[in-house]
Motif scaffolding. Structure first.
Motif, short mmCIF file in Angstrom:
data_model
loop_
_atom_site.label_atom_id
_atom_site.label_comp_id
_atom_site.label_asym_id
_atom_site.label_seq_id
_atom_site.Cartn_x
_atom_site.Cartn_y
_atom_site.Cartn_z
N MET A 1 0.84 -1.18 0.00
CA MET A 1 0.00 0.00 0.00
C MET A 1 0.89 1.24 0.00
SD MET A 1 -2.81 -0.96 2.93
CE MET A 1 -4.07 0.17 2.40
N THR A 2 0.38 2.30 -0.56
CA THR A 2 1.07 3.57 -0.49
C THR A 2 0.73 4.25 0.84
OG1 THR A 2 -0.72 4.87 -1.46
CG2 THR A 2 0.86 3.86 -3.00
N SER A 3 1.50 5.25 1.20
CA SER A 3 1.22 5.97 2.45
C SER A 3 -0.15 6.63 2.40
CB SER A 3 2.31 7.00 2.72
OG SER A 3 2.46 7.88 1.63
N ASN A 4 -0.55 7.15 1.24
CA ASN A 4 -1.88 7.76 1.12
C ASN A 4 -3.00 6.73 1.28
OD1 ASN A 4 -1.31 10.56 0.85
ND2 ASN A 4 -0.60 10.19 -1.24
N GLU A 5 -2.79 5.53 0.77
CA GLU A 5 -3.78 4.46 0.94
C GLU A 5 -3.90 4.07 2.42
OE1 GLU A 5 -3.49 2.13 -3.35
OE2 GLU A 5 -2.06 1.62 -1.75
N ILE A 6 -2.77 4.02 3.09
CA ILE A 6 -2.79 3.72 4.52
C ILE A 6 -3.52 4.81 5.28
CG2 ILE A 6 -1.36 3.42 6.59
CD1 ILE A 6 0.79 2.19 4.66
N ASP B 1 -5.79 6.86 4.16
CA ASP B 1 -7.23 6.75 3.86
C ASP B 1 -7.88 5.64 4.68
OD1 ASP B 1 -7.21 8.84 2.04
OD2 ASP B 1 -7.06 7.52 0.28
N GLY B 2 -7.17 4.52 4.85
CA GLY B 2 -7.69 3.40 5.62
C GLY B 2 -7.81 3.70 7.11
N TYR C 1 5.93 1.73 -1.71
CA TYR C 1 4.88 0.79 -1.32
C TYR C 1 5.30 0.11 -0.02
CZ TYR C 1 2.66 1.42 -5.82
OH TYR C 1 2.02 1.97 -6.91
N TYR C 2 4.37 0.07 0.93
CA TYR C 2 4.64 -0.50 2.25
C TYR C 2 3.89 -1.81 2.41
CZ TYR C 2 6.47 4.13 3.18
OH TYR C 2 7.19 5.29 3.12
N ASN C 3 4.57 -2.77 3.04
CA ASN C 3 3.98 -4.07 3.27
C ASN C 3 4.36 -4.56 4.67
OD1 ASN C 3 2.59 -6.44 2.55
ND2 ASN C 3 4.50 -7.44 1.99
#
Length: 105
Positions: free
Chosen positions: A1-6, A8-9, A44-46
């Protein structure tokens, strides 16, 4: 996930700014809990370690740092600060008794 996706979550759970999240992600990468793929223009972070293992590791560090690995001192400090309700004390006693029963089996 990208930092922005994180980020948003996290909406509805934490009201963090992107800079705060990036600080936490950098620390988690440094500790080996998260992997950051920097091979593209977007990072991307995992997760490398699951939530339960993360909690165990961080709990052990807290106990070591503040209470010299003594769970008794930790619980006593919370009790003295009146951080436990009667129901929580009962739950803790039941849990500890169940551990004792498991050792006898």
């Amino acid at each position: 996930m990208t930092s922005n996706e994180i980020l948003d979550g996290m909406k509805g759970h934490r009201d963090w700014k992107l800079a705060s999240l990036m600080t936490v992600l950098a620390r988690m990468v440094e500790k080996g809990y998260v992997y950051c793929d920097r091979s593209t223009r977007t990072n991307y972070y995992n997760a490398v370690v699951g939530e339960q293992q993360y909690k165990v590791d961080e709990g052990e560090q807290l106990l070591d740092k503040l209470f010299h690995r003594s769970i008794t001192k930790f619980i006593a400090s919370l009790y003295q600060a009146e951080k436990f309700s009667a129901e929580e004390i009962k739950e803790l006693r039941t849990y500890l008794d169940s551990l004792d029963e498991n050792e006898k089996s």
